[in-house]
Design an enzyme around this catalytic site. Structure first.
Site, PDB file in Angstrom:
ATOM      1  CB  VAL A 123      -0.911   0.053   1.249  1.00  0.00           C
ATOM      2  CG1 VAL A 123      -1.812   1.289   1.191  1.00  0.00           C
ATOM      3  CG2 VAL A 123      -1.747  -1.200   1.369  1.00  0.00           C
ATOM      4  CB  ILE A 127       3.804   6.197   1.764  1.00  0.00           C
ATOM      5  CG1 ILE A 127       3.689   7.123   0.563  1.00  0.00           C
ATOM      6  CG2 ILE A 127       3.410   6.902   3.040  1.00  0.00           C
ATOM      7  CD1 ILE A 127       2.266   7.600   0.308  1.00  0.00           C
ATOM      8  CE  LYS A 196      -2.046  -0.020  -4.165  1.00  0.00           C
ATOM      9  NZ  LYS A 196      -1.821   0.947  -5.251  1.00  0.00           N
TER      10      LYS A 196
HETATM   11  N1  HSE Z   1      -0.924   0.282 -10.150  1.00  0.00           N
HETATM   12  C1  HSE Z   1      -0.605   0.689  -8.831  1.00  0.00           C
HETATM   13  C2  HSE Z   1      -0.821   2.195  -8.729  1.00  0.00           C
HETATM   14  C3  HSE Z   1       0.806   0.338  -8.512  1.00  0.00           C
HETATM   15  O1  HSE Z   1      -0.898   2.852  -9.776  1.00  0.00           O
HETATM   16  O2  HSE Z   1      -0.909   2.726  -7.629  1.00  0.00           O
HETATM   17  C4  HSE Z   1       1.193   0.512  -7.071  1.00  0.00           C
HETATM   18  O3  HSE Z   1       0.433  -0.313  -6.228  1.00  0.00           O
END
Ligand code: HSE
Length: 420
Positions: A123, A127, A196
């Site tokens: 996630v 960060i 996430k």
């Molecule tokens: N496809 C995801 C995004 C990659 O653009 O945030 C990172 O998790």
């Protein structure tokens, strides 16, 4: 020596290889023992300095301490991670699909086998959010998580808003930069954000939030007109992941929303992610950084590796300021320069300006437009910006200004920070 087995060597994997090649990693004894790739011939010319294999069995039977999974997807990542944990290997993964779906089961297997499963990179890219949420904020009852957790959609919406770029062109750019998922539908339809959000909410609310229970809307229906009208009204459109816990239970939603431009999340542009966590003791805490991409994501993966090395592999309770590890570099300002905002009260205006010109190589006088000032300023002052002044010289220069007959006093000397 800490031996690492890397599963996958695509965008994130090659970032992990790059970071593990750094001096600090060598000093901590980290070394990649083997890398599992699907197609050996595709990697022929890449000098990783370790053995490549296309057999997971080969990884499993090697003398490896930490398995790092950066392949993405469920199949075969789920099987590989499970087998690694069952074999007593610590696992670090960047795989949000895997953690959102099988996180509980895999954590249980890790616990039963006395090893750790860490997933900071799953996630928010680079960060640090999982560890602060599960450790640093543990004293709090968390009531809300509000965030932009998908870099690709934020990139698309930002580009459409700032440069009027078409949706397809912005998506293509995100794909070329390695931000988008293999199937970008997962990004633009909001599924990636929902996974996430499920991970964050499960940790924050200490319960099992299934991403399939989350209400999801993607950005596929957001038009250029929506974006420009929102802008006209003082809003930005963002794909917001939101979960709240109240007496009524937990709500969780991913949807494009208009955010007032004064909201801290409204200014989060491009591939950046930001998450605001509301705790009952700490209040609001804001996290911000690059949410996708090779090195930011690899940074989180390697951070987890260090966590295992420091706390689970014989270096138990090693502190941040470990005397044996401290570098001998000294702290000083030599070699640093800064731009300065300086105000003086002159006795003689022209002579003071000449003095400034003699003292500073690159500078600019500021003549403020009175009409645009919030409050009228004393007209009997000289305001200027001096550029690129070595820190070691600034005191002398200010002393010399103060000593000049043409200068009554120096009113302020402030450094200017931030991008040009
Ligand atoms: N496809 C995801 C995004 C990659 O653009 O945030 C990172 O998790």
């Amino acid at each position: 020596m800490v031996k690492i087995g890397l599963l996958g060597c695509g965008t994130i994997g090659s970032g992990v290889v790059e970071l593990l090649g750094r001096e600090s990693c060598h000093r901590n004894g980290l070394s990649i023992e083997k890398i599992l790739v699907r197609n050996l011939s595709k990697h022929n010319n890449r000098p990783y300095g370790c053995k490549l294999t296309n057999s997971f069995e080969d990884i499993l039977k090697s003398d490896i301490d930490i398995v790092v999974e950066v392949m993405g997807g469920i199949d075969p990542a789920y099987f590989y991670v499970k087998q690694s944990l069952l074999k007593g290997r610590h696992v670090v993964t960047a795989n949000k699909d895997l953690i959102a779906k099988f996180g509980n089961e895999l954590q249980k297997i890790a616990r039963q086998n006395g090893v750790r499963l860490l997933f900071e990179a799953s996630v928010g890219g680079g960060i640090p959010i999982i560890k602060p949420l599960s450790e640093s904020l543990a004293a709090n009852s968390i009531s809300e998580i509000r965030g932009i957790v998908n870099g690709t959609t934020n990139f698309i919406l930002s580009r459409m808003g700032s440069s009027g770029m078409a949706y397809e062109a912005a998506l293509k750019e995100a794909q070329q930069s390695g931000y988008a998922e293999a199937n970008p539908e997962s990004d633009v339809m909001g599924f990636d954000s929902a996974r996430k959000l499920a991970i964050l909410s499960s940790i924050a609310f200490r319960c099992s939030v299934d991403y399939e229970d989350i209400y999801i809307e993607g950005i596929n229906n957001v038009s250029a007109d929506d974006i420009s009208l929102a802008k006209y009204l003082g809003y930005s459109i963002k794909l917001l992941a939101l979960s709240r816990r109240s007496e009524k239970g937990i709500m969780a939603r991913v949807a494009p929303v208009l955010l007032k431009n004064t909201d801290p999340l409204a200014g989060v542009a491009d591939v950046y992610n930001s998450i605001i966590v509301k705790g009952d003791a700490v209040g609001d805490v804001l996290f911000f950084g690059q949410g996708a991409g090779k090195l930011p994501t690899a940074s989180a993966v390697v951070g987890d590796i260090f966590d295992i090395v420091r706390h689970s592999l014989g270096n138990r309770n090693k502190e941040c300021f470990d005397a044996e590890e401290l570098l001998s570099e000294k702290v000083d300002m030599e070699g640093c320069s800064a731009d300065f905002f300086i105000r003086i009260k002159p006795r003689s205006r022209v002579e003071a300006m000449n003095k400034i010109a003699g003292l500073f190589e690159r500078f600019e006088f500021v003549f403020p437009d009175r009409a645009k000032l919030q409050k009228p300023v004393d007209p009997n002052q000289i305001v200027f910006i001096a550029y690129n002044i070595p820190e070691v010289d600034i005191d002398e220069k200010i002393k010399s200004l103060k000593a000049a007959d043409a200068v009554d006093s120096v009113l302020s000397v402030l450094r200017i920070e931030g991008d040009d």
